[in-house]
Design an enzyme around this catalytic site. Sequence first.
Site: not given
Length: 427
Positions: A141, A219, A222, A245, A385
Amino acid sequence: MPPVVSTETSESPLTLDVRGDFPILARTFAGHPLVYLDTAATSQKPARVVQAMSEHLLEHNANVHRGVYELALEADSAYDGARARIAAFTGVSRPSPDEAAERLTTIFTKNVTEAINLVAFAWGRQNVGAGDAVLSTQMEHHANIVPWQVLCRERGAELRYLEVDERGELSQQQLDAELARGDVKLVAFTHVSNVLGTINAVAEMTARIRAADAVSVVDGAQAVPHMPVDVVSIGADFYGWTGHKALGPTGIGVLHGRTSLLERMEPFLTGGDMIASVDFHSATWNELPWKFEAGTPPIAEAVGLGAAVDYLQQLEMPRVRAHERALTAYMLERLPEVPGLRMVGPLDADRRGGLVSFTIDGMHPHDIAELAGRAGVCIRAGHHCAQPLMRRLGVGATARASVGIYNEPADVDALVTALQAGRKIFA
Ligand SMILES: Cc1ncc(COP(=O)(O)O)c(C=O)c1O
């Protein structure tokens, strides 16, 4: 009311029945029930998250770390209590089985973007210089690319990328080869790709990175909301994720960082609360985690995220993963029924998180999403993104359907029906 957790049966591999906890799912659009398949962009919120935030604001609101009166102490304990529960949710407060493993500190940020920027600014500026390299990957991203571009440009360092192969995976051999060059100071990569869905071998990667004396930044945007994530076992130096999220509110993110590194870092943002003392011309810094939490923090948002992780914990993350994995497998099975539809990323549900990005021959992804939207089906279209990855894939954009705990097979059926209808219009 506790969320309903059903036992897996041979008829249905779905393990959760929680739709009643999400009032928004009762909405309709032009007569169509809402089919929300955009959880990768932001999740819907269970009523109890909103209730926890409103109860806090209506009954316990005060600023934190400043007051000595009882109401202020209630706010302190709500904020710092949420931090402790959020840290426990990701395994951070669990004593490490590895004696040598160092402690991690949990810092609240605005979102994962800010968490990564914090590391790029505060660790990067002190530790990356001319002749050094930062390694990222082609599947990131923008939040895990642009901060490294800015750092490398400012410090005269080189930014290199691990490639994504034809199956949508990274290569451990390429990681080894890059690390063997001896100049890599930091490797930043995603746990789960927001476009390909790929679940990376994070623990394996962080071990290789550490063995090469480099620092890892993962990261987890997700990953944390969708599968059991134990940050201690993963072994990352920095692991960030984002509250909205993960069934929580916007405006709050999390950075778990190795305490020994954070202690040596200069602050990212400065001002109130992050100081120990201030003189007209100098200041000293507060202890962790407050050194990295300048100004009034997102208090009600922390309370909301605390309620969200309590809820997820009650559901049990292995069940969350099983539920979403089953839906992903169903998407992978049904989407190819749409003529001209091509999916990107690994085709095995075990190898991917709960999202599928795709194109349809002869239809722009924005048209796909708009036509689906007319049937009440919410999917995302665009570059997600991740413009460099789009270039790597040779497409300008994709459509993306992503699931959460509140989705059911009927949602996937509604998507396929809407896509087939849209395909007919374009044919
Ligand atoms: C993998 C990944 N990283 C980072 C982000 C950025 O999240 P936020 O905007 O909450 O900082 C996203 C959001 O789409 C994402 O999917």
